[in-house]
Design a protein around this motif. Structure first.
Motif, PDB file in Angstrom:
ATOM      1  N   SER A  82       5.430  -8.659   3.312  1.00 24.58           N
ATOM      2  CA  SER A  82       5.742  -7.855   4.511  1.00 24.58           C
ATOM      3  C   SER A  82       6.430  -6.554   4.091  1.00 24.58           C
ATOM      4  CB  SER A  82       6.635  -8.630   5.489  1.00 24.58           C
ATOM      5  OG  SER A  82       5.969  -9.754   5.987  1.00 24.58           O
ATOM      6  N   GLU A  83       5.863  -5.920   3.069  1.00 28.57           N
ATOM      7  CA  GLU A  83       6.517  -4.768   2.458  1.00 28.57           C
ATOM      8  C   GLU A  83       5.706  -3.489   2.598  1.00 28.57           C
ATOM      9  OE1 GLU A  83       8.113  -3.158  -1.876  1.00 28.57           O
ATOM     10  OE2 GLU A  83       6.999  -5.034  -1.778  1.00 28.57           O
ATOM     11  N   LEU A  84       6.322  -2.496   3.189  1.00 31.14           N
ATOM     12  CA  LEU A  84       5.796  -1.145   3.132  1.00 31.14           C
ATOM     13  C   LEU A  84       6.194  -0.659   1.739  1.00 31.14           C
ATOM     14  CD1 LEU A  84       6.268   1.632   5.828  1.00 31.14           C
ATOM     15  CD2 LEU A  84       6.015   2.079   3.388  1.00 31.14           C
ATOM     16  N   ARG A  85       5.259  -0.671   0.827  1.00 28.43           N
ATOM     17  CA  ARG A  85       5.548  -0.436  -0.587  1.00 28.43           C
ATOM     18  C   ARG A  85       5.674   1.042  -0.925  1.00 28.43           C
ATOM     19  NH1 ARG A  85       4.072  -3.483  -5.204  1.00 28.43           N
ATOM     20  NH2 ARG A  85       5.251  -5.091  -4.117  1.00 28.43           N
ATOM     21  N   ALA A  86       4.883   1.884  -0.254  1.00 31.63           N
ATOM     22  CA  ALA A  86       4.902   3.301  -0.641  1.00 31.63           C
ATOM     23  C   ALA A  86       4.472   4.189   0.509  1.00 31.63           C
ATOM     24  CB  ALA A  86       3.968   3.526  -1.830  1.00 31.63           C
ATOM     25  N   CYS A  87       5.092   5.348   0.557  1.00 32.24           N
ATOM     26  CA  CYS A  87       4.660   6.449   1.421  1.00 32.24           C
ATOM     27  C   CYS A  87       5.154   7.722   0.741  1.00 32.24           C
ATOM     28  CB  CYS A  87       5.224   6.323   2.830  1.00 32.24           C
ATOM     29  SG  CYS A  87       4.670   7.669   3.912  1.00 32.24           S
ATOM     30  N   TYR A  88       4.212   8.487   0.219  1.00 31.80           N
ATOM     31  CA  TYR A  88       4.540   9.718  -0.493  1.00 31.80           C
ATOM     32  C   TYR A  88       3.638  10.835   0.008  1.00 31.80           C
ATOM     33  CZ  TYR A  88       7.024   6.873  -3.979  1.00 31.80           C
ATOM     34  OH  TYR A  88       7.888   6.012  -4.621  1.00 31.80           O
ATOM     35  N   VAL A  89       4.199  12.025   0.142  1.00 30.44           N
ATOM     36  CA  VAL A  89       3.465  13.198   0.587  1.00 30.44           C
ATOM     37  C   VAL A  89       3.789  14.351  -0.352  1.00 30.44           C
ATOM     38  CG1 VAL A  89       3.155  14.837   2.492  1.00 30.44           C
ATOM     39  CG2 VAL A  89       3.529  12.409   2.985  1.00 30.44           C
ATOM     40  N   VAL A  90       2.766  15.097  -0.755  1.00 27.44           N
ATOM     41  CA  VAL A  90       3.015  16.244  -1.637  1.00 27.44           C
ATOM     42  C   VAL A  90       3.878  17.264  -0.895  1.00 27.44           C
ATOM     43  CG1 VAL A  90       0.896  15.916  -2.984  1.00 27.44           C
ATOM     44  CG2 VAL A  90       0.880  17.442  -1.000  1.00 27.44           C
ATOM     45  N   PRO A  91       4.718  17.986  -1.618  1.00 28.30           N
ATOM     46  CA  PRO A  91       5.644  18.916  -0.967  1.00 28.30           C
ATOM     47  C   PRO A  91       4.983  19.919  -0.020  1.00 28.30           C
ATOM     48  CG  PRO A  91       6.281  18.623  -3.250  1.00 28.30           C
ATOM     49  CD  PRO A  91       4.961  17.905  -3.070  1.00 28.30           C
ATOM     50  N   ASP A  92       3.823  20.448  -0.374  1.00 30.00           N
ATOM     51  CA  ASP A  92       3.170  21.448   0.484  1.00 30.00           C
ATOM     52  C   ASP A  92       2.732  20.885   1.831  1.00 30.00           C
ATOM     53  OD1 ASP A  92       3.529  23.351  -1.458  1.00 30.00           O
ATOM     54  OD2 ASP A  92       1.446  23.328  -2.160  1.00 30.00           O
ATOM     55  N   ALA A  93       2.599  19.572   1.937  1.00 31.93           N
ATOM     56  CA  ALA A  93       2.161  18.955   3.195  1.00 31.93           C
ATOM     57  C   ALA A  93       3.309  18.248   3.922  1.00 31.93           C
ATOM     58  CB  ALA A  93       1.033  17.966   2.923  1.00 31.93           C
ATOM     59  N   ALA A  94       4.515  18.331   3.375  1.00 34.52           N
ATOM     60  CA  ALA A  94       5.668  17.670   3.999  1.00 34.52           C
ATOM     61  C   ALA A  94       5.932  18.268   5.378  1.00 34.52           C
ATOM     62  CB  ALA A  94       6.905  17.828   3.108  1.00 34.52           C
ATOM     63  N   ARG A  95       6.405  17.428   6.276  1.00 39.56           N
ATOM     64  CA  ARG A  95       6.776  17.814   7.642  1.00 39.56           C
ATOM     65  C   ARG A  95       5.588  18.319   8.465  1.00 39.56           C
ATOM     66  NH1 ARG A  95      11.868  16.962   8.347  1.00 39.56           N
ATOM     67  NH2 ARG A  95      13.341  17.083   6.642  1.00 39.56           N
ATOM     68  N   ARG A  96       4.409  17.760   8.160  1.00 39.97           N
ATOM     69  CA  ARG A  96       3.208  18.121   8.918  1.00 39.97           C
ATOM     70  C   ARG A  96       2.555  16.885   9.534  1.00 39.97           C
ATOM     71  NH1 ARG A  96      -0.223  22.107   5.265  1.00 39.97           N
ATOM     72  NH2 ARG A  96      -1.362  22.336   7.205  1.00 39.97           N
ATOM     73  N   GLY A  97       3.295  15.770   9.610  1.00 38.38           N
ATOM     74  CA  GLY A  97       2.781  14.561  10.250  1.00 38.38           C
ATOM     75  C   GLY A  97       2.035  13.615   9.327  1.00 38.38           C
ATOM     76  N   VAL A  98       1.933  13.965   8.057  1.00 38.15           N
ATOM     77  CA  VAL A  98       1.170  13.152   7.110  1.00 38.15           C
ATOM     78  C   VAL A  98       1.862  11.807   6.867  1.00 38.15           C
ATOM     79  CG1 VAL A  98       0.251  13.025   4.759  1.00 38.15           C
ATOM     80  CG2 VAL A  98       0.172  15.194   6.017  1.00 38.15           C
ATOM     81  N   GLY A  99       3.156  11.848   6.552  1.00 39.60           N
ATOM     82  CA  GLY A  99       3.896  10.609   6.304  1.00 39.60           C
ATOM     83  C   GLY A  99       3.912   9.717   7.537  1.00 39.60           C
ATOM     84  N   SER A 100       4.123  10.310   8.701  1.00 36.65           N
ATOM     85  CA  SER A 100       4.139   9.527   9.941  1.00 36.65           C
ATOM     86  C   SER A 100       2.788   8.867  10.195  1.00 36.65           C
ATOM     87  CB  SER A 100       4.508  10.413  11.128  1.00 36.65           C
ATOM     88  OG  SER A 100       5.820  10.905  10.974  1.00 36.65           O
ATOM     89  N   ALA A 101       1.704   9.581   9.903  1.00 41.50           N
ATOM     90  CA  ALA A 101       0.367   9.014  10.086  1.00 41.50           C
ATOM     91  C   ALA A 101       0.129   7.861   9.109  1.00 41.50           C
ATOM     92  CB  ALA A 101      -0.693  10.097   9.907  1.00 41.50           C
ATOM     93  N   LEU A 102       0.586   8.011   7.878  1.00 45.38           N
ATOM     94  CA  LEU A 102       0.452   6.921   6.902  1.00 45.38           C
ATOM     95  C   LEU A 102       1.223   5.686   7.353  1.00 45.38           C
ATOM     96  CD1 LEU A 102       0.712   9.024   3.650  1.00 45.38           C
ATOM     97  CD2 LEU A 102      -1.170   7.448   4.179  1.00 45.38           C
ATOM     98  N   VAL A 103       2.470   5.870   7.778  1.00 43.72           N
ATOM     99  CA  VAL A 103       3.281   4.726   8.215  1.00 43.72           C
ATOM    100  C   VAL A 103       2.673   4.089   9.466  1.00 43.72           C
ATOM    101  CG1 VAL A 103       5.541   3.998   9.100  1.00 43.72           C
ATOM    102  CG2 VAL A 103       5.403   5.532   7.115  1.00 43.72           C
ATOM    103  N   ALA A 104       2.155   4.892  10.385  1.00 43.50           N
ATOM    104  CA  ALA A 104       1.525   4.337  11.587  1.00 43.50           C
ATOM    105  C   ALA A 104       0.339   3.454  11.214  1.00 43.50           C
ATOM    106  CB  ALA A 104       1.077   5.457  12.527  1.00 43.50           C
TER     107      ALA A 104
END
Length: 168
Positions: A82-104
């Protein structure tokens, strides 16, 4: 802006590792000393590291995020833990909804597999991100990296509700 989250393909193993390293080196470097960054995100990426990644000992469900056709983020879920093992976003795409979409997508997949919660070990850098997505701090810990280096980390947890809205 076109954002797509999908399963990683075998031929994207090196790209997956490159994204992880770019995120750590570009975003977490402000919160950790160089010795931790080097242990956490070693360079260069060797063929041995790519081969080890492909073996997938923990049966991770691995995702990539494409922003306008370019790989910019990665995520991983370990169902057995039951582990969310990883969520990483390259710096140029940070704060553009990428991480939130991955976690969703990770949470959607977890609910599909009837998991009731997710746990994760967050970096100090990512703690505010996970808090904003509803994860709660359980304890502050010291994580041992594969190379025996140690880093401060945050154990977090979120209860998954059936039919919860997918945000991002």
């Amino acid at each position: 802006m076109s954002l797509v989250v999908r399963q990683v393909r075998d031929d994207e193993a090196r790209s997956f590792l490159e994204i992880q390293r770019a995120a750590v080196r570009g975003l977490a470097a402000k919160d950790y000393p160089a010795s931790v960054i080097d242990a956490w995100a070693p360079l260069p990426i060797t063929d041995t590291a790519v081969t080890f990644f492909r073996v997938n000992h923990d049966n991770e469900i691995r995702l990539v995020a494409e922003l306008d056709g370019e790989l910019v983020g990665i995520g991983a879920l370990v169902l057995a833990e039951s582990e969310l093992r990883a969520c990483y976003v390259v710096p140029d795409a940070a704060r553009r909804g990428v991480g939130s979409a991955l976690v969703a997508e990770i949470e959607r997949t977890a609910r599909h597999h009837r998991l009731t919660h997710l746990e994760l070990l967050s970096s100090l850098t990512a703690e505010p991100f996970y808090r904003a997505l509803g994860y709660e701090v359980e304890e502050r810990v010291e994580h041992v990296l594969g190379s025996s280096g140690r880093m401060p980390a945050v154990k977090m947890r979120k209860t998954l509700r059936e039919g919860a809205a997918l945000g991002g």
